[in-house]
Motif scaffolding. Structure first.
Motif, PDB file in Angstrom:
ATOM      1  N   PRO A  75      44.956  42.504  42.377  1.00 20.42           N
ATOM      2  CA  PRO A  75      45.973  41.889  41.507  1.00 20.42           C
ATOM      3  C   PRO A  75      46.162  42.631  40.189  1.00 20.42           C
ATOM      4  N   TYR A  76      45.082  43.159  39.634  1.00 20.72           N
ATOM      5  CA  TYR A  76      45.181  43.898  38.369  1.00 20.72           C
ATOM      6  C   TYR A  76      46.076  45.118  38.532  1.00 20.72           C
ATOM      7  N   PHE A  77      45.879  45.869  39.602  1.00 27.99           N
ATOM      8  CA  PHE A  77      46.677  47.074  39.808  1.00 27.99           C
ATOM      9  C   PHE A  77      48.117  46.746  40.170  1.00 27.99           C
ATOM     10  N   SER A  78      48.323  45.628  40.865  1.00 26.41           N
ATOM     11  CA  SER A  78      49.691  45.198  41.176  1.00 26.41           C
ATOM     12  C   SER A  78      50.460  44.882  39.903  1.00 26.41           C
ATOM     13  N   THR A 134      32.697  45.896  49.863  1.00 25.79           N
ATOM     14  CA  THR A 134      33.840  46.720  49.448  1.00 25.79           C
ATOM     15  C   THR A 134      35.147  45.970  49.647  1.00 25.79           C
ATOM     16  N   ASN A 135      35.284  45.270  50.765  1.00 24.37           N
ATOM     17  CA  ASN A 135      36.499  44.477  51.008  1.00 24.37           C
ATOM     18  C   ASN A 135      36.675  43.414  49.928  1.00 24.37           C
ATOM     19  N   LEU A 136      35.563  42.812  49.535  1.00 23.44           N
ATOM     20  CA  LEU A 136      35.598  41.792  48.484  1.00 23.44           C
ATOM     21  C   LEU A 136      36.019  42.409  47.154  1.00 23.44           C
ATOM     22  N   VAL A 137      35.500  43.588  46.858  1.00 19.43           N
ATOM     23  CA  VAL A 137      35.857  44.292  45.626  1.00 19.43           C
ATOM     24  C   VAL A 137      37.353  44.603  45.599  1.00 19.43           C
ATOM     25  N   ILE A 138      37.867  45.127  46.697  1.00 17.96           N
ATOM     26  CA  ILE A 138      39.281  45.506  46.760  1.00 17.96           C
ATOM     27  C   ILE A 138      40.184  44.292  46.562  1.00 17.96           C
ATOM     28  N   ARG A 139      39.832  43.174  47.216  1.00 20.63           N
ATOM     29  CA  ARG A 139      40.629  41.944  47.049  1.00 20.63           C
ATOM     30  C   ARG A 139      40.613  41.471  45.600  1.00 20.63           C
ATOM     31  N   SER A 140      39.469  41.642  44.930  1.00 16.89           N
ATOM     32  CA  SER A 140      39.340  41.149  43.557  1.00 16.89           C
ATOM     33  C   SER A 140      40.125  41.979  42.547  1.00 16.89           C
ATOM     34  N   ILE A 141      40.121  43.304  42.718  1.00 22.94           N
ATOM     35  CA  ILE A 141      40.763  44.162  41.719  1.00 22.94           C
ATOM     36  C   ILE A 141      42.226  44.442  42.020  1.00 22.94           C
ATOM     37  N   THR A 150      41.683  37.316  36.106  1.00 23.99           N
ATOM     38  CA  THR A 150      42.858  37.246  36.979  1.00 23.99           C
ATOM     39  C   THR A 150      43.488  35.863  36.925  1.00 23.99           C
ATOM     40  N   ILE A 151      42.653  34.824  36.987  1.00 23.39           N
ATOM     41  CA  ILE A 151      43.155  33.446  36.911  1.00 23.39           C
ATOM     42  C   ILE A 151      43.878  33.218  35.581  1.00 23.39           C
ATOM     43  N   GLN A 152      43.314  33.776  34.516  1.00 25.79           N
ATOM     44  CA  GLN A 152      43.890  33.606  33.182  1.00 25.79           C
ATOM     45  C   GLN A 152      45.004  34.612  32.886  1.00 25.79           C
ATOM     46  N   ARG A 153      45.221  35.545  33.837  1.00 22.67           N
ATOM     47  CA  ARG A 153      46.259  36.580  33.717  1.00 22.67           C
ATOM     48  C   ARG A 153      46.095  37.397  32.428  1.00 22.67           C
ATOM     49  N   GLU A 154      44.847  37.698  32.095  1.00 20.76           N
ATOM     50  CA  GLU A 154      44.547  38.500  30.906  1.00 20.76           C
ATOM     51  C   GLU A 154      44.387  39.959  31.338  1.00 20.76           C
TER      52      GLU A 154
END
Length: 538
Positions: free
Chosen positions: A397-400, A388-395, A352-356
């Motif tokens: 940006p990818y779906f956005s 689960t909240n941590l997982v949702i926050r992490s993934i 995510t940081i690398q926007r890959e």
């Protein structure tokens, strides 16, 4: 009360030990609590102690008299009629009253205060040893081996110079050791950060070695000094971030290479804190040991180790990811190993940081496949919800970025019931009302728990979807029995009647009501409420 029934002696001993951990002598509030409990006990203000089955009840004459029920099996679940939260002075007074008939109350209090005394003594001895070391040492020159030798000497002298420390003493001694090595920080500004990095890494390793030497389990570490490991990880990250801002001088190369060689010790040691040490390893290799040749060499080194544990496998995978060898990494990650699941989060955040985003996709897909099984490992609902909240926050940006809404919904579905709030919101906002209704049924949600705005919107657009929700609520209230539930069931029946009428399905309504009245014909109170509500004839 002159004696305690024998059946209570063992639970009393258990409760006495449990209170040792529940209350801490170095916490001012707990110290005051024990003092007040002792005072009430010694002033003989505990009376009417009764043993009724497995229960112990007593009265305590305080400013106003209170009733206490002591639970020796789970002392923290004891109850008192006073307004205080948690374990109170009255419960302690009753505990001391019981204890006085089995052993010495004074001995218990002395043992309880012993860790505080030992902490103070250990701290003073540690400070004295640190002063002795300062007499023979000064500011460090840039020399990796000398730094390590100095850290070793300081750590061993302060931490174990007076014998094996008790676990509750370790934080006190460690803070003395920290002040000691900080006092030797090099004068040269450019070397200060590197010195701090080496010190943090080395201290993490030495704490691991000490824990192993003392035979401390993960539970003991978590209880007394896991914060030391966590602080060291944070310190390491902060120093690496500062160092990464500028080009590193060539003079650092030797230091970095030696630090790199020592880093694999984090993975190979047999130690409880698997995630913490593996994460520190990954952070070092991501931010500091960036040469591809180093990664390739490290992979060979780790692959040569027999009996590879989870940290070693994660280390190998991480190096492949850093080299861009995703096919090899994903081949490992696709194996049915739920213990690898928590390690995905760091890689996803890294991408995510690398926007890959393109590269990240297969990792997210594999991660989602493993979530349900991983969440089944623990019985702690709140821990699973937080994860689960941590997982949702992490993934998210990818779906956005990619718009892969269907995959995001799959992730939310796999993490139910802990993702209910997020999933419910997404489905409603996307007007996926049929899926939204299915979710309510899956979660066994009563229609009373849903917002009126949601209900009105569904009623306006797809009212049919509300029928099963009303049916479920009605049957649930009837099953609970009691006039209040029957009245609520009647209110829901009236709304259901209106809904059937709006849908022009009066025959279905009449058939349902007739079947319901037949099924509940022996529930006289419910039948009466239906008559009052004019659902059926009086």
């Amino acid at each position: 009360m002159s004696t305690i029934p024998e059946r209570f002696l063992e639970p009393l001993e258990f409760a006495a030990k449990e209170l040792m951990g529940l209350l801490r002598a170095d916490v001012e509030e707990d110290e005051r609590l024990v003092q007040k409990g002792l005072l009430l006990f010694r002033q003989r203000l505990v009376y009417q102690v009764r043993f009724d089955g497995d229960k112990i009840t007593a009265a305590v004459q305080d400013v106003t008299p209170v009733k206490v029920q002591l639970n020796l099996d789970f002392i923290h679940l004891s109850e008192c009629s006073c307004p205080a939260d948690g374990f109170c002075r009255h419960q302690l007074a009753v505990f001391f009253q019981l204890l006085s008939h089995a052993k010495s109350v004074t001995a218990w209090v002395e043992e309880w205060r012993q860790p505080l005394k030992e902490k103070k003594v250990a701290k003073q001895l540690g400070i004295q040893r640190a002063k002795d070391l300062l007499k023979t040492a000064g500011r460090q020159k840039p020399d990796y081996d000398r730094w390590i030798a100095a850290f070793n000497e300081s750590f061993d002298t302060i931490m174990t110079g007076n014998g094996a420390p008790k676990p509750y003493v370790i934080p006190e001694l460690y803070h003395v050791y920290t002040r000691r090595w900080k006092a030797n920080t090099p004068f040269e500004q450019e070397w200060k950060l590197l010195y701090q990095l080496v010190a943090s890494f080395f201290s993490f390793k030495k704490l691991m070695e000490l824990s192993i030497e003392l035979g401390h389990s993960g539970d003991i570490i978590n209880r007394y000094y896991i914060h030391l490991f966590q602080d060291l990880m944070q310190d390491t990250v902060e120093v690496m971030n500062k160092l990464s801002v500028h080009s590193l001088p060539f003079a650092f190369d030797e230091f970095i290479e030696k630090l790199k060689e020592d880093s694999s010790d984090l993975l190979t040691v047999d130690f409880a804190l698997e995630y913490e040490r593996t994460q520190l390893y990954r952070l070092l290799w991501t931010k500091f040991f960036k040469k591809k040749a180093w990664c390739t060499e490290e992979i060979k080194k780790l692959r040569a180790i027999d009996n590879k544990n989870c940290p070693i496998l994660v280390g190998i995978l991480h190096l492949h990811i850093l080299l861009g060898e995703d096919e090899t990494a994903l081949e490992y990650l696709s194996l049915p190993d739920k213990w690898m699941t928590p390690y995905f989060l760091y890689w996803i955040e890294l991408f995510t940081i690398q926007r890959e985003w393109k590269r990240m996709g297969p990792y997210v897909e594999e991660f989602i496949k493993k979530l349900r099984e991983y969440l089944s490992v623990s019985d702690d609902y709140y821990a699973k919800r937080n994860y689960t909240n941590l997982v949702i926050r992490s993934i998210k940006p990818y779906f956005s970025e990619t718009g892969r809404q269907e995959l995001f919904e799959k992730a939310l579905s796999e993490t139910l019931p802990y993702s209910y709030g997020e999933y419910e919101y997404i489905l409603f906002e996307n007007e996926a009302y049929d899926k939204w209704a299915d979710l309510q049924a899956f979660m066994n949600q009563d229609i009373d728990m849903l917002s009126n705005e949601r209900i009105k919107a569904i009623e306006k657009r797809e009212p049919t979807l509300l029928l099963p929700l009303y049916h479920h609520s009605i049957h649930s209230h009837i099953a609970h029995k009691g006039r209040d539930h029957y009245r609520e069931a009647v209110r829901k029946l009236k709304k259901l009647r209106t809904l059937y009428k709006k849908l022009k399905r009066q025959e279905d309504w009449e058939f349902f009501l007739e079947a319901l009245m037949e099924k509940t014909k022996r529930l006289r109170a419910f039948q009466e409420e239906c008559k009052r509500g004019k659902l059926i004839d009086a």
